[in-house]
Write an enzyme that holds these catalytic residues in place. Structure first.
Site, PDB file in Angstrom:
ATOM      1  N   TRP A 230      -6.298  31.460   4.485  1.00 16.86           N
ATOM      2  CA  TRP A 230      -6.094  31.293   3.041  1.00 16.86           C
ATOM      3  C   TRP A 230      -7.055  30.265   2.473  1.00 16.86           C
ATOM      4  O   TRP A 230      -7.728  30.511   1.467  1.00 16.86           O
ATOM      5  CB  TRP A 230      -4.650  30.868   2.755  1.00 16.86           C
ATOM      6  CG  TRP A 230      -4.394  30.676   1.281  1.00 16.86           C
ATOM      7  CD1 TRP A 230      -3.967  31.624   0.397  1.00 16.86           C
ATOM      8  CD2 TRP A 230      -4.560  29.463   0.528  1.00 16.86           C
ATOM      9  NE1 TRP A 230      -3.869  31.074  -0.883  1.00 16.86           N
ATOM     10  CE2 TRP A 230      -4.228  29.757  -0.821  1.00 16.86           C
ATOM     11  CE3 TRP A 230      -4.975  28.165   0.847  1.00 16.86           C
ATOM     12  CZ2 TRP A 230      -4.284  28.796  -1.832  1.00 16.86           C
ATOM     13  CZ3 TRP A 230      -5.046  27.205  -0.162  1.00 16.86           C
ATOM     14  CH2 TRP A 230      -4.695  27.523  -1.480  1.00 16.86           C
ATOM     15  N   TYR A 234     -10.114  30.899  -0.145  1.00 14.28           N
ATOM     16  CA  TYR A 234     -10.030  30.225  -1.446  1.00 14.28           C
ATOM     17  C   TYR A 234     -11.312  29.437  -1.740  1.00 14.28           C
ATOM     18  O   TYR A 234     -11.849  29.478  -2.851  1.00 14.28           O
ATOM     19  CB  TYR A 234      -8.821  29.293  -1.477  1.00 14.28           C
ATOM     20  CG  TYR A 234      -8.486  28.785  -2.863  1.00 14.28           C
ATOM     21  CD1 TYR A 234      -7.711  29.546  -3.728  1.00 14.28           C
ATOM     22  CD2 TYR A 234      -8.956  27.550  -3.306  1.00 14.28           C
ATOM     23  CE1 TYR A 234      -7.400  29.094  -4.999  1.00 14.28           C
ATOM     24  CE2 TYR A 234      -8.653  27.085  -4.570  1.00 14.28           C
ATOM     25  CZ  TYR A 234      -7.880  27.864  -5.422  1.00 14.28           C
ATOM     26  OH  TYR A 234      -7.592  27.414  -6.686  1.00 14.28           O
ATOM     27  N   ASP A 250      -1.870  35.330   0.214  1.00 15.66           N
ATOM     28  CA  ASP A 250      -1.464  34.449  -0.874  1.00 15.66           C
ATOM     29  C   ASP A 250      -0.177  34.943  -1.509  1.00 15.66           C
ATOM     30  O   ASP A 250      -0.045  36.125  -1.875  1.00 15.66           O
ATOM     31  CB  ASP A 250      -2.579  34.407  -1.932  1.00 15.66           C
ATOM     32  CG  ASP A 250      -2.238  33.493  -3.089  1.00 15.66           C
ATOM     33  OD1 ASP A 250      -2.429  32.284  -2.957  1.00 15.66           O
ATOM     34  OD2 ASP A 250      -1.775  34.002  -4.130  1.00 15.66           O
TER      35      ASP A 250
END
Length: 293
Positions: A230, A234, A250
């Protein structure tokens, strides 16, 4: 002494400034950023020189930049960073033609034709934000970031009278690499990850620079202890401007899909659905996040 300059930053196609401003307002770090009315303002340090800037809508097809910076030779670098941060190079018609073939996304695209992917002013700042945001709410992460800036950021030496809320610039990798960050109120494991990211950037200043290859960028980030899928996606999405970055696990994306199709998919199922969105999965993600509020 700072010199005030006013410039227009052009872009093509529609621009959903309210959505961009809403994103920034929710994540504004105390002392570093201010959102007021239709304007975003921030303090910064670039190559050892401090300054402030603000952006608001200008004439059609432009954002209006107000910049306070003593070193005029840094202006092109400021503009380059802002064009990346505010996604001013995006070819939205091209991206939307591709994504609109999915009936789930088509109405979202039609509703927000000017939605762009918010980026980052600085890679280190964004990476620290991403780690702070692991497994906590946006509001919780911003509280931690505000404490970090107040404790480890440098005071703004020439305050901007128009923006008295801008008091500090973000902490440097040199400072955070050796600091005991657990005192800010986070798990020690996360504090260690912050220090690891800071040291990694000192060891390789190009670590967080856009590289043009998503898989290579992700592999470099995933080698860092405490950086999972994640966080890597990101950072790739917001800092490296990888248009195909997609954090499939997410919670916001999974919840948005549940609201739109009546059933919450697994991360694996969402990843399979998103194959058809390549190479613009980051824009699909932004529409899903925005639609879910």
């Amino acid at each position: 002494m700072s010199q005030e300059q006013h410039l227009l930053l052009p872009y093509q196609g529609p621009y959903d400034w309210p959505a961009m401003l809403g994103f920034l307002a929710l994540r504004a770090i105390d002392g570093l950023e201010v959102v007021q009315g239709d304007t975003y303002a921030r303090s910064f340090e670039l190559e050892g020189c401090q300054g402030t800037l603000s952006l608001r809508p200008g004439p059609v097809g432009h954002l209006q930049l107000r910049l306070n910076l003593a070193q005029a030779h840094l202006l092109p670098k400021v503009v380059e960073r802002l064009r990346r941060q505010f996604d001013l190079e995006a070819d939205l018609p091209l991206i939307h033609r591709h994504l609109a073939t999915d009936p789930l996304l088509a109405p979202l695209l039609a509703a927000r034709p000017g939605l762009r992917v918010p980026g980052a002013w600085d890679g280190f700042e964004l990476a620290i934000r991403a780690v702070l945001g692991q497994q906590i709410t946006v509001q919780g992460a911003i509280r931690l970031a505000s404490r970090l800036v107040a404790t480890y950021g440098r005071p703004l030496m020439c305050p901007d009278r128009q923006w008295p809320g801008l008091t500090h610039v973000f902490a440097t990798p040199e400072v955070l690499a050796g600091a005991d960050l657990a005192g800010l109120g986070m798990p020690r494991s996360r504090a260690r990850t912050l220090s690891v990211v800071a040291q990694a950037l000192l060891d390789d200043p190009q670590l967080l620079q856009p590289g043009g290859d998503l898989q290579h960028s992700l592999e470099r980030l995933l080698q860092l202890p405490g950086i999972g899928d994640w966080t890597a996606h990101y950072i790739a999405l917001r800092q490296m401007r990888e248009g195909d970055a997609f954090p499939a696990a997410d919670a916001g994306l999974l919840n948005a899909m549940a609201a739109l199709q009546g059933q919450r998919p697994t991360a694996r199922q969402l990843l399979a659905r998103a194959e058809a969105w390549r190479p613009w999965r980051a824009y699909a993600a932004q529409h899903l996040w925005t639609a879910s509020g």
